[in-house]
Design an enzyme around this catalytic site. Structure first.
Site, PDB file in Angstrom:
ATOM      1  N   VAL A 174       7.974  -2.613   6.962  1.00  0.00           N
ATOM      2  CA  VAL A 174       7.891  -1.252   6.997  1.00  0.00           C
ATOM      3  C   VAL A 174       8.416  -0.512   5.760  1.00  0.00           C
ATOM      4  O   VAL A 174       9.546  -0.930   5.298  1.00  0.00           O
ATOM      5  CB  VAL A 174       8.804  -0.615   8.019  1.00  0.00           C
ATOM      6  CG1 VAL A 174       9.138   0.979   8.179  1.00  0.00           C
ATOM      7  CG2 VAL A 174       8.258  -1.117   9.519  1.00  0.00           C
ATOM      8  N   LYS A 175       7.721   0.175   4.994  1.00  0.00           N
ATOM      9  CA  LYS A 175       8.018   0.643   3.433  1.00  0.00           C
ATOM     10  C   LYS A 175       8.841   2.117   3.942  1.00  0.00           C
ATOM     11  O   LYS A 175       8.292   3.024   4.138  1.00  0.00           O
ATOM     12  CB  LYS A 175       6.908   0.773   3.051  1.00  0.00           C
ATOM     13  CG  LYS A 175       7.190   0.696   1.292  1.00  0.00           C
ATOM     14  CD  LYS A 175       5.446   0.806   0.704  1.00  0.00           C
ATOM     15  CE  LYS A 175       5.740   0.785  -0.930  1.00  0.00           C
ATOM     16  NZ  LYS A 175       4.374   0.827  -1.477  1.00  0.00           N
ATOM     17  N   ILE A 176       9.878   2.106   3.271  1.00  0.00           N
ATOM     18  CA  ILE A 176      11.016   3.270   3.388  1.00  0.00           C
ATOM     19  C   ILE A 176      11.219   3.827   2.048  1.00  0.00           C
ATOM     20  O   ILE A 176      11.593   3.062   1.101  1.00  0.00           O
ATOM     21  CB  ILE A 176      12.189   2.814   4.174  1.00  0.00           C
ATOM     22  CG1 ILE A 176      11.819   2.203   5.531  1.00  0.00           C
ATOM     23  CG2 ILE A 176      13.341   4.015   4.295  1.00  0.00           C
ATOM     24  CD1 ILE A 176      11.360   3.110   6.693  1.00  0.00           C
ATOM     25  N   ALA A 210       3.705  -1.481   4.942  1.00  0.00           N
ATOM     26  CA  ALA A 210       3.058  -0.196   5.323  1.00  0.00           C
ATOM     27  C   ALA A 210       3.922   0.938   5.349  1.00  0.00           C
ATOM     28  O   ALA A 210       4.918   0.770   5.820  1.00  0.00           O
ATOM     29  CB  ALA A 210       2.394  -0.513   6.756  1.00  0.00           C
ATOM     30  N   THR A 269       0.588  -1.410  -0.027  1.00  0.00           N
ATOM     31  CA  THR A 269       0.000  -0.209   0.008  1.00  0.00           C
ATOM     32  C   THR A 269       1.004   1.308  -0.006  1.00  0.00           C
ATOM     33  O   THR A 269       1.948   1.112   0.168  1.00  0.00           O
ATOM     34  CB  THR A 269      -0.953   0.028   1.199  1.00  0.00           C
ATOM     35  OG1 THR A 269      -0.202   0.076   2.491  1.00  0.00           O
ATOM     36  CG2 THR A 269      -1.689  -1.102   1.279  1.00  0.00           C
TER      37      THR A 269
END
Length: 217
Positions: free
Chosen positions: A86-88, A60, A27
């Site tokens: 965790v999307k960085i 996310a 997402t």
């Protein structure tokens, strides 16, 4: 190759899950906004809802672009569920955040990758996934598949465990070509995944079988 669905729409996620081929979800803020999900609490709850549907990695995205903000948001996201990734973003502080989370055993997805050098830095920092964006490169007349090929070569040369997650998928041929090249994962809208089902000869053949079956009744 793993199949992720790129959406925040729960109905589409459920439909993909029911197909039996779904491995995860990605997402981003734009997808959340499209579904009318606003506010920190609502976004966090939506991630929990997704995790209840799919038993796989759920990316996310943090909203901060500074190291401290990414760490703060990332730890909050990771605490939601064991499947959260965790999307960085691919920025200087993002590389620092990737290393921070990698050292803590928290999965990460480095997004907005547009060059082999960016993918190499993310892998060096311990990213679980790197997300090269195919469609956006195609939009500016750059060969997006060559980027996947280059990243695959580099990762294989040095046996990086980081997985190539091909993003910004626009059509079923993107999926097929990524499979040929050796992308580990694709994340796609549901429509592109369902388009893999379609072939006129299948439709014609099935119509013939159904018609012949009626003659046997």
């Amino acid at each position: 190759m793993k199949f992720f669905i790129d959406t925040a729409n729960l109905d589409q996620i459920k439909e993909a899950q029911e197909l039996g081929i779904l491995d995860g979800v990605t997402t981003n803020p734009s997808l959340m906004a499209k579904e009318g999900i606003k506010g920190t609490e609502a976004i966090l709850q939506h991630y929990k809802n997704i995790c209840e549907i799919v038993d796989g990695d759920i990316s996310a995205e943090v909203l901060s672009v500074d190291f401290e903000g990414m760490v703060r948001e990332g730890e909050e996201l990771a605490a939601l569920h064991e499947n959260i990734v965790v999307k960085i973003p691919m920025v200087k502080d993002g590389i620092k955040a990737l290393k921070y989370f990698s050292d803590k055993g928290i999965k990460t997805n480095c997004t907005l990758i547009f060059s082999p050098g960016q993918a190499l830095l993310a892998a060096k920092a311990g990213a679980t996934y790197v997300s090269p964006f195919l469609g956006r490169l195609d939009d500016i007349s750059v060969d997006s598949l060559k980027l996947i090929e280059d990243i695959r070569l580099i990762f294989d040369n040095y046996m990086f465990e980081t997985e190539i997650l091909a993003a910004s998928i626009r059509n079923p041929m993107h999926i097929i070509n990524c499979a040929k090249i050796g992308a580990d994962v694709i994340t796609s809208p549901l429509a592109s995944i369902l388009a893999l089902l379609a072939h006129p000869l299948t439709d014609n053949g099935l119509a013939t079988f159904v018609a012949d079956a009626k003659k046997l009744a």
